[in-house]
Design a protein around this motif. Sequence first.
Motif, short mmCIF file in Angstrom:
data_model
loop_
_atom_site.label_atom_id
_atom_site.label_comp_id
_atom_site.label_asym_id
_atom_site.label_seq_id
_atom_site.Cartn_x
_atom_site.Cartn_y
_atom_site.Cartn_z
N ASP A 375 -30.48 9.15 3.05
CA ASP A 375 -30.14 8.01 2.19
C ASP A 375 -28.87 7.31 2.68
O ASP A 375 -28.79 6.09 2.68
CB ASP A 375 -29.90 8.47 0.75
N ALA A 376 -27.88 8.11 3.06
CA ALA A 376 -26.58 7.55 3.43
C ALA A 376 -26.65 6.78 4.75
O ALA A 376 -25.86 5.86 4.97
CB ALA A 376 -25.54 8.66 3.53
N TYR A 377 -27.57 7.15 5.63
CA TYR A 377 -27.64 6.47 6.93
C TYR A 377 -28.90 5.64 7.10
O TYR A 377 -28.85 4.42 7.15
CB TYR A 377 -27.50 7.50 8.07
N GLU A 379 -31.63 4.97 5.20
CA GLU A 379 -32.00 4.04 4.14
C GLU A 379 -30.96 2.91 4.00
O GLU A 379 -31.31 1.75 3.84
CB GLU A 379 -32.15 4.79 2.81
N LYS A 380 -29.70 3.30 4.11
CA LYS A 380 -28.62 2.30 4.04
C LYS A 380 -28.81 1.25 5.14
O LYS A 380 -28.71 0.05 4.90
CB LYS A 380 -27.27 3.01 4.20
N GLN A 382 -31.52 0.39 6.70
CA GLN A 382 -32.69 -0.45 6.44
C GLN A 382 -32.36 -1.53 5.42
O GLN A 382 -32.86 -2.66 5.50
CB GLN A 382 -33.88 0.39 5.94
N LYS A 383 -31.51 -1.21 4.44
CA LYS A 383 -31.12 -2.21 3.44
C LYS A 383 -30.21 -3.27 4.06
O LYS A 383 -30.34 -4.46 3.76
CB LYS A 383 -30.42 -1.53 2.26
N VAL A 384 -29.29 -2.83 4.93
CA VAL A 384 -28.41 -3.79 5.59
C VAL A 384 -29.24 -4.70 6.50
O VAL A 384 -28.97 -5.90 6.63
CB VAL A 384 -27.29 -3.06 6.37
N ALA B 2 -27.25 6.62 -2.68
CA ALA B 2 -27.02 7.89 -1.98
C ALA B 2 -25.75 8.57 -2.50
O ALA B 2 -24.75 7.91 -2.75
CB ALA B 2 -26.87 7.63 -0.50
N LEU B 50 -20.48 -2.31 2.15
CA LEU B 50 -21.49 -3.18 1.55
C LEU B 50 -22.15 -2.51 0.36
O LEU B 50 -22.55 -1.35 0.42
CB LEU B 50 -22.58 -3.50 2.58
N THR B 52 -25.36 -2.15 -1.51
CA THR B 52 -26.77 -2.43 -1.23
C THR B 52 -27.67 -2.01 -2.39
O THR B 52 -28.88 -1.85 -2.21
CB THR B 52 -27.22 -1.71 0.06
N ILE B 55 -31.29 -3.63 -3.15
CA ILE B 55 -31.81 -4.38 -1.99
C ILE B 55 -33.16 -3.79 -1.58
O ILE B 55 -33.29 -2.57 -1.45
CB ILE B 55 -30.83 -4.31 -0.79
N LYS B 56 -34.14 -4.65 -1.35
CA LYS B 56 -35.47 -4.18 -0.94
C LYS B 56 -35.50 -3.97 0.57
O LYS B 56 -34.95 -4.77 1.33
CB LYS B 56 -36.53 -5.22 -1.33
N ILE B 57 -36.15 -2.88 0.98
CA ILE B 57 -36.22 -2.59 2.42
C ILE B 57 -37.37 -3.36 3.05
O ILE B 57 -38.48 -3.39 2.52
CB ILE B 57 -36.41 -1.07 2.64
#
Lengths: 473, 106
Positions: A375-377, A379-380, A382-384, B2, B50, B52, B55-57
């Motif tokens: 989640d921290a890397y 998924e983060k 992918q959101k960025v 997270a 940031l 997030t 935010i949708k992936i």
Amino acid sequence: MVPLPKLTLKKFHDGLINREFKAREVVESYFKEIDKHDDKIGAYLSLDKEAALLSADEADLRIKRGERLDLLSAAPLAIKDNILVKNTPTTAASKVLEGYKASYDAAVIKKLRSEGAIFLGKTNLDEFACGSTTESSAYKKTRNPHNTSLVPGGSSGGSAAAVAANLCLAALGSDTGGSIRQPAAFCEVVGLKPTYGAVSRSGLIALGSSLDCIGPLTKTVEDAGILFKSIAGVDSKDSTSRETFYGDDLYRPKLERVKELVVGLPAEFAGADIHPDIQSQMTEVVKNIKSLGIRTKSISLPHVKYAISCYYIIMPAELSANLSRFDGLRYAPLLDDDVKNLLDCYEKNRSLGFGKEIKRRLILGAFVLSSGYYDAYYEKAQKVRSLIADDFARAYEEVDVILTPTSPIPPFPLGKKVEDPMELYFADIMTIPANLVGLPAISIPPGFQLIGRHFKEADILGLGYYYERLSNN
Amino acid sequence: MAKKQEIIINKSAIKKLASLTRITLKEKEAEVLERDLEAILGYFNELNELNTDGIKIKVSGVEAENVFREDMPAISPSESRADSAAVRDAFPRAEKGYIKVPKVFE
């Protein structure tokens, strides 16, 4: 002797049908040049003389019979060695694929073959296309033809060097984070990364599946348009590929149409991190674009500064999954078969087969995907990536094409940056955003990049076409 | 969102990651990778600036669509046999059409 430096795809085609030279003569001339110069440059990993000459003879026979030839008939091309050409060695410049011969043609090769194109050989790259200098190849170093103490860029360094040194007429490369555009800039040729999905990835050895694109490296923008048009299109073997409707404007653009384009100049790509030589080059490029009567506009892409972090999380994650297929059993002779059990067999052979940069990215990929850190890397990141995509979408409400340098730094000497991975990763800052967002982008000498809207290759090729004519006059 | 985790990169963590990716590292390699990974992960911290939330992936830059097709043979049986033969021919070691591997049972 055919004057190879003067040939473009169009001039070669015209010369062939006007019987100024035979296909065999041209192909033989290329092999002569390769024999003479490639010791020094190191563009090719393998050659396929026999098949190339056979195809040339076939084309000559068809001309003799007065048959119609496609635009790419008998065009002598070089192919990056991570693209499969049936029955020829395909190594991705890695020991884990040493001696492997492809059992099928990549979709792009099938298309080019059906038009009669000729494949001279396979070109060097960074191992599995991971790098921006071509120095991580397990087989040889490639040098910049304009100054052999400098790197050619990478990872498609062999293809870029082959085009620049007239060791082929045009070439194919692959681009995951800039691997077509950056070597094109370093070797002063044209390199096009198409829209994600415009060209089938079937038969391309995967690096980052959501980022990888196959595209042309050529001497002119017109050639890039011609080669791109022939490899584009939907393919049932790549479900991310799309049906596209590209016209002749890819290589025969109308000036009135190009003059309507608005070019965006992002504030974020004009910072102090850009080498002074590149900065003054860009001032000149902007002046030239304006002289075509094209309007420019300042824009902002506030999240692109996070692109490096985002990319170096997503790409290694995808790479570590893709490279799990190399078990040391199926593709290359075992490097060590004194093994205790299956796991030991995998570990021994993968450890011997993969180079330093691949190991670094495998470990990084395993880390960002591992439970507790996902989640921290991943998924983060992918959101960025979505935030970066939104930046571009907003910019394209105001402009049609975005202009940046291709690389923040000029070509540097071999061996200079291999020890510091972060320093090398930073050099990808200009090219990575287009991959994260799936946009088409082209690098044009002296080393600027035009990024277009999805499936609007015609915009960046059209502007490039008239820019090139300007600088040739 | 997270949960913040304390990241511990040490030699044993590197060795664990190596075993997950099915490679073994020499002592010197592990040391270099430990240093590299610390620097790279340190850099990634900038992403925490940031927000997030919500935010949708997007899976790739281009809108993704599902692609469906009937599960039907696309080529003739003889073409299929030729394809299998080509794949088998690429095996570095083979016997009677099977891939030959070293003894792996203890």
